[in-house]
Write a protein that holds these residues in place. Structure first.
Motif, PDB file in Angstrom:
ATOM      1  N   SER A 369      32.775  -9.025 -62.649  1.00  0.00           N
ATOM      2  CA  SER A 369      33.727  -9.199 -61.393  1.00  0.00           C
ATOM      3  C   SER A 369      33.506  -8.234 -60.044  1.00  0.00           C
ATOM      4  CB  SER A 369      34.806 -10.213 -61.376  1.00  0.00           C
ATOM      5  OG  SER A 369      35.116  -8.856 -62.514  1.00  0.00           O
ATOM      6  N   GLN A 370      33.185  -6.687 -60.696  1.00  0.00           N
ATOM      7  CA  GLN A 370      32.961  -5.846 -59.987  1.00  0.00           C
ATOM      8  C   GLN A 370      32.019  -6.071 -58.430  1.00  0.00           C
ATOM      9  OE1 GLN A 370      32.480  -2.387 -62.976  1.00  0.00           O
ATOM     10  NE2 GLN A 370      34.565  -1.768 -63.261  1.00  0.00           N
ATOM     11  N   PHE A 371      31.209  -7.206 -58.482  1.00  0.00           N
ATOM     12  CA  PHE A 371      30.304  -7.605 -57.672  1.00  0.00           C
ATOM     13  C   PHE A 371      31.048  -7.523 -56.071  1.00  0.00           C
ATOM     14  CE2 PHE A 371      27.866 -10.489 -55.574  1.00  0.00           C
ATOM     15  CZ  PHE A 371      27.065  -9.565 -55.082  1.00  0.00           C
ATOM     16  N   LEU A 372      32.508  -8.362 -56.876  1.00  0.00           N
ATOM     17  CA  LEU A 372      33.058  -8.571 -55.622  1.00  0.00           C
ATOM     18  C   LEU A 372      33.384  -7.329 -54.781  1.00  0.00           C
ATOM     19  CD1 LEU A 372      35.039 -11.856 -57.105  1.00  0.00           C
ATOM     20  CD2 LEU A 372      33.186 -11.363 -55.716  1.00  0.00           C
ATOM     21  N   ASP A 373      33.710  -6.770 -55.560  1.00  0.00           N
ATOM     22  CA  ASP A 373      34.555  -5.065 -54.831  1.00  0.00           C
ATOM     23  C   ASP A 373      33.232  -4.705 -54.423  1.00  0.00           C
ATOM     24  OD1 ASP A 373      36.825  -5.367 -56.377  1.00  0.00           O
ATOM     25  OD2 ASP A 373      36.452  -4.276 -57.588  1.00  0.00           O
ATOM     26  N   TYR A 374      31.538  -4.376 -55.111  1.00  0.00           N
ATOM     27  CA  TYR A 374      30.977  -3.837 -53.848  1.00  0.00           C
ATOM     28  C   TYR A 374      30.034  -5.060 -52.530  1.00  0.00           C
ATOM     29  CZ  TYR A 374      25.795  -4.015 -52.739  1.00  0.00           C
ATOM     30  OH  TYR A 374      24.771  -4.596 -52.267  1.00  0.00           O
ATOM     31  N   PHE A 375      30.778  -5.859 -52.835  1.00  0.00           N
ATOM     32  CA  PHE A 375      30.864  -7.540 -51.696  1.00  0.00           C
ATOM     33  C   PHE A 375      31.517  -6.678 -50.505  1.00  0.00           C
ATOM     34  CE2 PHE A 375      30.565 -11.174 -48.986  1.00  0.00           C
ATOM     35  CZ  PHE A 375      29.698 -11.418 -48.765  1.00  0.00           C
ATOM     36  N   LYS A 376      32.501  -6.529 -50.639  1.00  0.00           N
ATOM     37  CA  LYS A 376      33.259  -6.303 -49.728  1.00  0.00           C
ATOM     38  C   LYS A 376      33.014  -4.959 -48.752  1.00  0.00           C
ATOM     39  CE  LYS A 376      38.505  -7.373 -48.185  1.00  0.00           C
ATOM     40  NZ  LYS A 376      38.333  -8.452 -48.019  1.00  0.00           N
ATOM     41  N   ASP A 377      32.854  -4.000 -49.857  1.00  0.00           N
ATOM     42  CA  ASP A 377      31.746  -2.868 -48.796  1.00  0.00           C
ATOM     43  C   ASP A 377      30.758  -3.321 -48.220  1.00  0.00           C
ATOM     44  OD1 ASP A 377      33.812  -1.035 -50.624  1.00  0.00           O
ATOM     45  OD2 ASP A 377      32.539   0.065 -52.183  1.00  0.00           O
ATOM     46  N   GLN A 378      30.043  -4.127 -47.969  1.00  0.00           N
ATOM     47  CA  GLN A 378      29.110  -4.713 -47.651  1.00  0.00           C
ATOM     48  C   GLN A 378      30.273  -4.834 -45.972  1.00  0.00           C
ATOM     49  OE1 GLN A 378      26.323  -3.339 -49.208  1.00  0.00           O
ATOM     50  NE2 GLN A 378      28.272  -3.301 -50.550  1.00  0.00           N
ATOM     51  N   GLU A 379      30.830  -5.927 -46.089  1.00  0.00           N
ATOM     52  CA  GLU A 379      31.938  -6.741 -45.494  1.00  0.00           C
ATOM     53  C   GLU A 379      32.838  -6.111 -44.687  1.00  0.00           C
ATOM     54  OE1 GLU A 379      35.542  -9.799 -44.579  1.00  0.00           O
ATOM     55  OE2 GLU A 379      35.018  -9.287 -47.223  1.00  0.00           O
ATOM     56  N   MET A 380      32.873  -4.671 -45.437  1.00  0.00           N
ATOM     57  CA  MET A 380      33.664  -3.308 -44.095  1.00  0.00           C
ATOM     58  C   MET A 380      32.459  -3.206 -43.848  1.00  0.00           C
ATOM     59  SD  MET A 380      36.862  -2.278 -43.860  1.00  0.00           S
ATOM     60  CE  MET A 380      37.177  -2.995 -45.285  1.00  0.00           C
ATOM     61  N   PHE A 381      31.032  -3.137 -44.207  1.00  0.00           N
ATOM     62  CA  PHE A 381      30.444  -1.358 -43.718  1.00  0.00           C
ATOM     63  C   PHE A 381      29.857  -3.109 -41.752  1.00  0.00           C
ATOM     64  CE2 PHE A 381      26.121  -1.782 -42.171  1.00  0.00           C
ATOM     65  CZ  PHE A 381      26.029  -0.449 -42.209  1.00  0.00           C
ATOM     66  N   ILE A 382      29.716  -3.882 -42.226  1.00  0.00           N
ATOM     67  CA  ILE A 382      29.493  -4.550 -41.134  1.00  0.00           C
ATOM     68  C   ILE A 382      30.378  -5.175 -39.705  1.00  0.00           C
ATOM     69  CG2 ILE A 382      29.115  -6.964 -40.446  1.00  0.00           C
ATOM     70  CD1 ILE A 382      26.453  -6.090 -41.693  1.00  0.00           C
ATOM     71  N   LYS A 383      32.305  -4.666 -40.066  1.00  0.00           N
ATOM     72  CA  LYS A 383      32.716  -5.061 -39.984  1.00  0.00           C
ATOM     73  C   LYS A 383      32.984  -3.898 -39.046  1.00  0.00           C
ATOM     74  CE  LYS A 383      35.138  -9.110 -41.693  1.00  0.00           C
ATOM     75  NZ  LYS A 383      36.688  -9.504 -42.607  1.00  0.00           N
ATOM     76  N   ASN A 384      33.139  -2.376 -39.230  1.00  0.00           N
ATOM     77  CA  ASN A 384      32.816  -1.463 -38.493  1.00  0.00           C
ATOM     78  C   ASN A 384      32.428  -1.063 -37.817  1.00  0.00           C
ATOM     79  OD1 ASN A 384      35.329   0.134 -39.730  1.00  0.00           O
ATOM     80  ND2 ASN A 384      34.623  -1.216 -40.913  1.00  0.00           N
ATOM     81  N   LEU A 385      30.815  -2.272 -37.529  1.00  0.00           N
ATOM     82  CA  LEU A 385      29.977  -2.030 -36.609  1.00  0.00           C
ATOM     83  C   LEU A 385      31.049  -2.920 -35.062  1.00  0.00           C
ATOM     84  CD1 LEU A 385      27.023  -2.609 -38.197  1.00  0.00           C
ATOM     85  CD2 LEU A 385      27.587  -0.799 -37.641  1.00  0.00           C
ATOM     86  N   PRO A 386      30.253  -2.555 -33.738  1.00  0.00           N
ATOM     87  CA  PRO A 386      30.420  -2.937 -32.796  1.00  0.00           C
ATOM     88  C   PRO A 386      29.573  -4.742 -32.923  1.00  0.00           C
ATOM     89  CG  PRO A 386      29.495  -1.221 -32.108  1.00  0.00           C
ATOM     90  CD  PRO A 386      29.827  -1.016 -33.667  1.00  0.00           C
ATOM     91  N   LYS A 387      30.227  -5.764 -32.477  1.00  0.00           N
ATOM     92  CA  LYS A 387      29.606  -6.811 -32.054  1.00  0.00           C
ATOM     93  C   LYS A 387      28.146  -6.711 -31.409  1.00  0.00           C
ATOM     94  CE  LYS A 387      30.777 -11.623 -31.327  1.00  0.00           C
ATOM     95  NZ  LYS A 387      29.544 -12.353 -31.144  1.00  0.00           N
ATOM     96  N   PRO A 388      28.058  -5.984 -30.933  1.00  0.00           N
ATOM     97  CA  PRO A 388      26.516  -5.502 -30.058  1.00  0.00           C
ATOM     98  C   PRO A 388      25.247  -5.186 -31.245  1.00  0.00           C
ATOM     99  CG  PRO A 388      27.896  -4.879 -28.736  1.00  0.00           C
ATOM    100  CD  PRO A 388      29.096  -4.961 -29.897  1.00  0.00           C
ATOM    101  N   LEU A 389      25.822  -4.544 -32.613  1.00  0.00           N
ATOM    102  CA  LEU A 389      25.389  -4.032 -32.981  1.00  0.00           C
ATOM    103  C   LEU A 389      24.913  -4.728 -34.626  1.00  0.00           C
ATOM    104  CD1 LEU A 389      23.740  -1.093 -33.149  1.00  0.00           C
ATOM    105  CD2 LEU A 389      25.820   0.163 -34.000  1.00  0.00           C
ATOM    106  N   ARG A 390      26.476  -4.789 -35.040  1.00  0.00           N
ATOM    107  CA  ARG A 390      26.426  -5.781 -35.894  1.00  0.00           C
ATOM    108  C   ARG A 390      24.992  -7.280 -35.514  1.00  0.00           C
ATOM    109  NH1 ARG A 390      31.919  -8.592 -35.796  1.00  0.00           N
ATOM    110  NH2 ARG A 390      32.927  -6.250 -36.175  1.00  0.00           N
TER     111      ARG A 390
END
Length: 539
Positions: A369-390
């Motif tokens: 279930s640490q995979f869910l922490d890994y996935f949260k990091d991927q989500e955080m990366f995308i959310k920290n990009l401005p929408k046009p870059l996302r």
């Protein structure tokens, strides 16, 4: 700290069990094979099984004692139904789609073996198909062209004289490179195929033995695993062993090869393993080539240790180890004679990682279930990009995501994100991208950096631990903006360089850092064929 300590304990136990099991199998099969022979044949299964069952045993022990469980329900089963045919069947049962059924059976067996005096175990009858039959069946849909080529292989080999030269099979080299190397070694290039492992039937009476003469001690994992091994060892090593030998003796392969070279068949290809084990007994060298990333960087990795122990020579992608002299650094075998380009005006390609939902063999990656922490990091990366870059990012997921349902997760979180299901050649996606984003410690970024594709890497260093002596290389990448230990830092880097990726990537400091890192972990020698030729001729 516990993981590292447990890994050390389980590796020591693996060695003890390997000696005991080798002795037992020699007696059962009336043979006198070496520990190395049995390590080649049964080592991968034994390592996986010990490490998997330890997790289940420890967790049950913890929950029963700490949560004061009084009542459990388990499914009634014929113990022979859960015996897998071979290593392929075992890995499918324990980590793939059949994982729920196999794990329920293991938990049920452990409860009855260790805690039947402490809790009430209720057995229920459940109507279910025999899943091991599906696991063990060799029939599956495969690439038609690939299968047609395989059927032509024996005809192709007959066109050339039979020799006992170097035996190359699934070398992991590009086919053109494989053929060139064989010719430079003075032999006609040949392709070989391995027949499927026959399907066997588990026999109850052949499994009534133990690895220990002592009475079962339920508080000792060593005692527990010794009692379980006879009931779980795959059929090919017990009931099917004589047939396996017979099939291997009829192979049209060289009788006395100068050396055996493979990159991938050492793990779960039973006919190759028993054939190679037999040849090593008569002095034929076994050469294994590194077949992916993560090697040489992890402080603990069972399959890395296993490969290097069974090999006379082990070809790395650039790294070496003074304590393991059989490691021979040459270069990234996977990208020899392969190249790709990128589009400086294209999008960004972000490559995702997946793991089984239950703990399996141990190495430095997120577990369960640490995979869910890994996935949260991927989500955080995308959310920290401005929408046009996302919207410029294409996320490539693994085509086997172990039921994590990653495309659906991404669609629920951000419907605007594009997801590639992971079926096409990754080089085709790189050609449409200006930036490659790697999120885990494996093959992907080693390829992109060897190809000189602009690359950003990020991961959680508490999940992807590194050996102390390799940390300076990653610190070097960090100093020039390639490596990041947080998704926020990686996102800021992407924002900063997006309009001028090439200016950043081809700057003197970045290229110097890339070359230093690649020489160690993804080397591209000037004459890879020449170096491989020298290595084989020196054996």
């Amino acid at each position: 700290e516990k993981l590292f300590k447990d890994y050390g304990y389980l590796q020591d136990l693996h060695e003890k069990l390997l000696i005991k099991l080798s002795d037992r199998l020699n007696k059962i099969h009336h043979t006198n094979h070496s520990i190395r022979y049995w390590r080649i044949l049964i080592g991968p299964w034994l390592g996986w099984f010990v490490q998997i069952v330890f997790d289940r045993w420890f967790m049950l022990n913890k929950v029963i004692h700490e949560e004061e469980v009084e009542h459990c329900i388990v499914i009634k089963r014929n113990p022979m139904d859960m015996v897998t045919n071979d290593m392929v069947g075992f890995s499918k049962a324990s980590i793939s789609k059949e994982v729920e059924d196999w794990n329920e059976a293991i938990y049920g067996q452990l409860l009855e073996l260790c805690w039947k005096d402490k809790i009430f175990i209720e057995k229920v009858q459940v109507q279910q198909k025999n899943k091991t039959q599906a696991i063990d069946s060799p029939h599956s849909k495969k690439n038609f062209l690939r299968e047609k080529i395989k059927r032509l292989i024996p005809t192709f080999n007959k066109l050339f004289p039979k020799d006992n030269g170097y035996f190359f099979i699934s070398s992991y080299l590009p086919l053109k490179t494989d053929f060139k190397l064989q010719m430079r070694l003075g032999q006609f290039p040949k392709l070989w195929k391995t027949p499927p492992t026959p399907i066997f039937k588990a026999e109850f009476n052949q499994r009534k033995w133990s690895l220990s003469s002592n009475k079962l001690n339920v508080n000792s994992f060593e005692s527990v695993i010794e009692s379980l091994i006879p009931w779980h060892i795959p059929k090919v090593y017990l009931e099917g062993y004589s047939t396996l030998i017979s099939v291997s003796e009829k192979l049209p392969w060289p009788s006395k090869p100068k050396a055996i070279f493979t990159g991938t068949l050492w793990s779960d290809t039973e006919i190759f393993k028993v054939w190679a084990a037999e040849k090593t007994e008569s002095g034929v060298p076994l050469v294994i080539g590194q077949h992916g990333g993560h090697f040489g960087t992890s402080p603990f990795a069972f399959l890395e240790e296993h490969q290097i122990k069974i090999a006379d020579k082990w070809i790395s992608w650039g790294w070496s180890d003074e304590y393991r002299p059989q490691i021979k650094p040459i270069g990234n075998l996977k990208v020899f004679d392969l190249d790709t380009d990128y589009d400086s005006k294209g999008g960004a390609l972000m490559v995702e990682f997946t793991i089984p939902r239950y703990s399996y063999y141990l190495y430095a990656v997120p577990i369960s279930s640490q995979f869910l922490d890994y996935f949260k990091d991927q989500e955080m990366f995308i959310k920290n990009l401005p929408k046009p870059l996302r919207e410029k990012v294409l996320i490539r997921v693994n085509n086997n995501d172990y039921d994590w349902n990653l495309p659906s997760r991404w669609n629920d979180l951000m419907p605007e994100i594009r997801v590639d299901p992971g079926h096409q050649d990754i080089r085709n996606l790189i050609k449409k991208s200006r930036l490659y984003i790697s999120t885990y410690n494996a093959t992907t970024y080693l390829e992109s950096m060897a190809w000189n594709i602009p690359t950003i890497i990020f991961w959680n260093e508490e999940h992807w631990e590194l050996k102390e002596d390799v940390k300076p290389y990653f610190e070097l990448l960090k100093s020039v903006g390639i490596f990041h230990n947080s998704p926020q830092s990686a996102a800021r880097q992407m924002i900063d360089i997006w309009d001028n990726v090439d200016d950043w990537w081809f700057s003197e400091s970045v290229q110097k850092a890339r070359l230093v890192f690649c020489k160690q972990f993804s080397n591209m020698p000037k004459d890879p064929l020449g170096e491989l030729e020298m290595l084989f001729k020196s054996i």
